[in-house]
Design a protein around this motif. Structure first.
Motif, PDB file in Angstrom:
ATOM      1  N   LEU A 115      10.332  -6.363 -33.693  1.00 28.48           N
ATOM      2  CA  LEU A 115       9.451  -7.406 -34.234  1.00 28.48           C
ATOM      3  C   LEU A 115      10.138  -8.759 -34.346  1.00 28.48           C
ATOM      4  N   LEU A 116      11.459  -8.772 -34.221  1.00 32.43           N
ATOM      5  CA  LEU A 116      12.216 -10.016 -34.394  1.00 32.43           C
ATOM      6  C   LEU A 116      11.991 -10.959 -33.217  1.00 32.43           C
ATOM      7  N   GLN A 117      11.693 -12.220 -33.506  1.00 33.48           N
ATOM      8  CA  GLN A 117      11.469 -13.224 -32.478  1.00 33.48           C
ATOM      9  C   GLN A 117      12.454 -14.372 -32.614  1.00 33.48           C
ATOM     10  N   ALA A 118      12.775 -14.984 -31.480  1.00 35.94           N
ATOM     11  CA  ALA A 118      13.674 -16.138 -31.468  1.00 35.94           C
ATOM     12  C   ALA A 118      12.842 -17.409 -31.620  1.00 35.94           C
ATOM     13  N   GLU A 119      13.123 -18.186 -32.653  1.00 36.06           N
ATOM     14  CA  GLU A 119      12.350 -19.404 -32.872  1.00 36.06           C
ATOM     15  C   GLU A 119      13.061 -20.341 -33.848  1.00 36.06           C
ATOM     16  N   LEU A 120      12.647 -21.583 -33.843  1.00 33.83           N
ATOM     17  CA  LEU A 120      13.082 -22.597 -34.799  1.00 33.83           C
ATOM     18  C   LEU A 120      14.586 -22.877 -34.727  1.00 33.83           C
ATOM     19  N   ASN A 121      15.171 -23.273 -35.863  1.00 35.56           N
ATOM     20  CA  ASN A 121      16.547 -23.773 -35.903  1.00 35.56           C
ATOM     21  C   ASN A 121      17.479 -22.797 -36.603  1.00 35.56           C
ATOM     22  N   ASN A 122      18.755 -23.199 -36.740  1.00 35.32           N
ATOM     23  CA  ASN A 122      19.737 -22.329 -37.403  1.00 35.32           C
ATOM     24  C   ASN A 122      20.563 -23.108 -38.426  1.00 35.32           C
ATOM     25  N   ARG A 123      20.196 -22.939 -39.694  1.00 37.82           N
ATOM     26  CA  ARG A 123      20.955 -23.501 -40.817  1.00 37.82           C
ATOM     27  C   ARG A 123      21.955 -22.424 -41.254  1.00 37.82           C
ATOM     28  N   ASP A 124      23.066 -22.349 -40.552  1.00 39.67           N
ATOM     29  CA  ASP A 124      24.016 -21.242 -40.716  1.00 39.67           C
ATOM     30  C   ASP A 124      24.540 -21.112 -42.143  1.00 39.67           C
ATOM     31  N   GLY A 125      24.811 -22.234 -42.795  1.00 36.58           N
ATOM     32  CA  GLY A 125      25.388 -22.180 -44.138  1.00 36.58           C
ATOM     33  C   GLY A 125      24.520 -21.412 -45.109  1.00 36.58           C
ATOM     34  N   SER A 126      23.207 -21.652 -45.071  1.00 34.52           N
ATOM     35  CA  SER A 126      22.280 -20.945 -45.959  1.00 34.52           C
ATOM     36  C   SER A 126      22.293 -19.446 -45.686  1.00 34.52           C
ATOM     37  N   ALA A 127      22.325 -19.076 -44.394  1.00 32.79           N
ATOM     38  CA  ALA A 127      22.325 -17.661 -44.028  1.00 32.79           C
ATOM     39  C   ALA A 127      23.597 -16.962 -44.494  1.00 32.79           C
ATOM     40  N   VAL A 128      24.738 -17.639 -44.347  1.00 35.30           N
ATOM     41  CA  VAL A 128      26.014 -17.059 -44.790  1.00 35.30           C
ATOM     42  C   VAL A 128      26.009 -16.868 -46.304  1.00 35.30           C
ATOM     43  N   ARG A 129      25.464 -17.826 -47.032  1.00 38.31           N
ATOM     44  CA  ARG A 129      25.395 -17.702 -48.496  1.00 38.31           C
ATOM     45  C   ARG A 129      24.497 -16.540 -48.906  1.00 38.31           C
ATOM     46  N   TYR A 130      23.388 -16.375 -48.201  1.00 43.57           N
ATOM     47  CA  TYR A 130      22.502 -15.255 -48.520  1.00 43.57           C
ATOM     48  C   TYR A 130      23.207 -13.931 -48.250  1.00 43.57           C
ATOM     49  N   ALA A 131      23.886 -13.835 -47.107  1.00 48.44           N
ATOM     50  CA  ALA A 131      24.600 -12.605 -46.768  1.00 48.44           C
ATOM     51  C   ALA A 131      25.667 -12.292 -47.811  1.00 48.44           C
ATOM     52  N   THR A 132      26.378 -13.318 -48.258  1.00 47.05           N
ATOM     53  CA  THR A 132      27.395 -13.130 -49.296  1.00 47.05           C
ATOM     54  C   THR A 132      26.757 -12.589 -50.569  1.00 47.05           C
ATOM     55  N   HIS A 133      25.616 -13.188 -50.946  1.00 46.75           N
ATOM     56  CA  HIS A 133      24.900 -12.735 -52.144  1.00 46.75           C
ATOM     57  C   HIS A 133      24.385 -11.307 -51.963  1.00 46.75           C
ATOM     58  N   TYR A 134      23.970 -10.965 -50.724  1.00 48.44           N
ATOM     59  CA  TYR A 134      23.391  -9.646 -50.489  1.00 48.44           C
ATOM     60  C   TYR A 134      24.415  -8.532 -50.679  1.00 48.44           C
ATOM     61  N   PHE A 135      25.680  -8.831 -50.453  1.00 46.51           N
ATOM     62  CA  PHE A 135      26.701  -7.819 -50.752  1.00 46.51           C
ATOM     63  C   PHE A 135      26.599  -7.388 -52.202  1.00 46.51           C
ATOM     64  N   GLY A 136      26.278  -8.362 -53.081  1.00 44.03           N
ATOM     65  CA  GLY A 136      26.027  -8.086 -54.480  1.00 44.03           C
ATOM     66  C   GLY A 136      27.051  -7.175 -55.103  1.00 44.03           C
ATOM     67  N   SER A 137      26.550  -6.107 -55.682  1.00 36.74           N
ATOM     68  CA  SER A 137      27.424  -5.153 -56.369  1.00 36.74           C
ATOM     69  C   SER A 137      27.813  -3.984 -55.465  1.00 36.74           C
ATOM     70  N   GLU A 138      27.630  -4.151 -54.162  1.00 35.09           N
ATOM     71  CA  GLU A 138      28.003  -3.094 -53.216  1.00 35.09           C
ATOM     72  C   GLU A 138      29.509  -2.823 -53.334  1.00 35.09           C
ATOM     73  N   ALA A 139      29.825  -1.670 -53.864  1.00 34.62           N
ATOM     74  CA  ALA A 139      31.230  -1.344 -54.120  1.00 34.62           C
ATOM     75  C   ALA A 139      31.873  -0.810 -52.845  1.00 34.62           C
ATOM     76  N   ALA A 140      32.913  -1.490 -52.385  1.00 44.29           N
ATOM     77  CA  ALA A 140      33.658  -1.048 -51.216  1.00 44.29           C
ATOM     78  C   ALA A 140      35.041  -1.687 -51.267  1.00 44.29           C
ATOM     79  N   LYS A 141      36.025  -0.941 -50.844  1.00 44.44           N
ATOM     80  CA  LYS A 141      37.379  -1.478 -50.820  1.00 44.44           C
ATOM     81  C   LYS A 141      37.500  -2.590 -49.795  1.00 44.44           C
ATOM     82  N   THR A 142      36.824  -2.421 -48.640  1.00 36.63           N
ATOM     83  CA  THR A 142      36.874  -3.406 -47.564  1.00 36.63           C
ATOM     84  C   THR A 142      35.463  -3.861 -47.238  1.00 36.63           C
ATOM     85  N   LYS A 143      35.262  -5.194 -47.210  1.00 39.27           N
ATOM     86  CA  LYS A 143      33.947  -5.769 -46.897  1.00 39.27           C
ATOM     87  C   LYS A 143      34.088  -6.751 -45.732  1.00 39.27           C
ATOM     88  N   PHE A 144      33.282  -6.545 -44.699  1.00 44.59           N
ATOM     89  CA  PHE A 144      33.281  -7.429 -43.539  1.00 44.59           C
ATOM     90  C   PHE A 144      31.934  -8.122 -43.415  1.00 44.59           C
TER      91      PHE A 144
END
Length: 238
Positions: free
Chosen positions: A84-113
């Motif tokens: 269902l994913l489509q390619a469109e519009l622009n890429n505000r990379d900084g916002s996406a990286v911040r969301y991904a960082t937040h999404y890790f949240g309380s995910e407990a792991a010794k190593t996070k990539f």
């Protein structure tokens, strides 16, 4: 024996630039989808927890991130959503990286990539205008610095960023096309020198420093599934 404890997020640029057609007829987005699916299968086989996100948008008030697979879901659901994913519009990379960082949240792991795949050329509309505040275009050095700050913040939270930069092959770039039009040698030499300078800029760019050398430029994009697998295995077992 050391117990394996790895969690990772794969962050995909799904902006309009990924509509580009590659050798063989597939689009860049097709290869990204294939890479994401096999990445999730491989991580699952190792017992690692992984999530897959994609992003695009138009302006800071419409910066969109799509959750294609959560940490607890199976790769089967990822495959359905990728269709269902489509390619469109622009890429505000900084916002996406911040969301991904937040999404890790309380995910407990010794190593996070945090694996980020795209052309590493953030570009979007300027910040929404507010009276009395200057809005700078989200492109060039301004956008790159925003992405660098986002990754520096991720590092403070124990996340290791890994960048995979997708670039056109040299023969697809402008100087070769211009050569076919019969331009003089002096101009062609100047264009090649500009290309060389661009390559040097990439090698010393703030993005490369932000990734702490965990940065790979890929021109053979059809090989991305294999390259991503190799990088994941090397990083997660090191």
């Amino acid at each position: 024996q050391r117990q394996r404890d790895v969690a990772s997020i794969l962050l995909l640029d799904a902006s309009h630039s990924t509509t580009r057609t590659l050798d063989g007829g597939k689009t860049l987005l097709d290869i990204l989808k294939e890479s994401a699916y096999y990445y999730a299968l491989g991580a699952s086989a190792l017992g690692d927890r992984t999530a897959v996100l994609a992003y695009n948008g138009r302006g800071n008030t419409n910066s969109r991130v799509f959750l294609l697979k959560s940490f607890n879901e199976s790769p089967r659901k990822l495959r359905i959503r990728l269709e269902l994913l489509q390619a469109e519009l622009n890429n505000r990379d900084g916002s996406a990286v911040r969301y991904a960082t937040h999404y890790f949240g309380s995910e407990a792991a010794k190593t996070k990539f945090l694996f980020h795949i795209g052309d590493m050329d953030p570009s979007d509309l300027p910040q929404h205008q507010t009276e009395g505040i200057v809005a700078y275009p989200y492109t060039g050095e301004t956008a790159v610095q925003d992405v660098v700050r986002a990754y520096n913040d991720a590092r403070t939270q124990g996340i290791i960023p890994i960048g995979i930069c997708l670039r056109k092959k040299k023969e697809e770039q402008q100087p070769q096309k211009l050569q076919e039009r019969g331009l003089n040698r002096a101009l062609l030499a100047k264009l090649r020198e500009q290309q060389h300078v661009t390559t040097k800029q990439i090698a010393s760019s703030p993005l490369l420093k932000a990734f702490k050398n965990n940065y790979r430029i890929v021109e053979e994009i059809t090989q991305l599934p294999k390259i991503l697998r190799e990088i994941y295995l090397r990083m997660s077992f090191s």
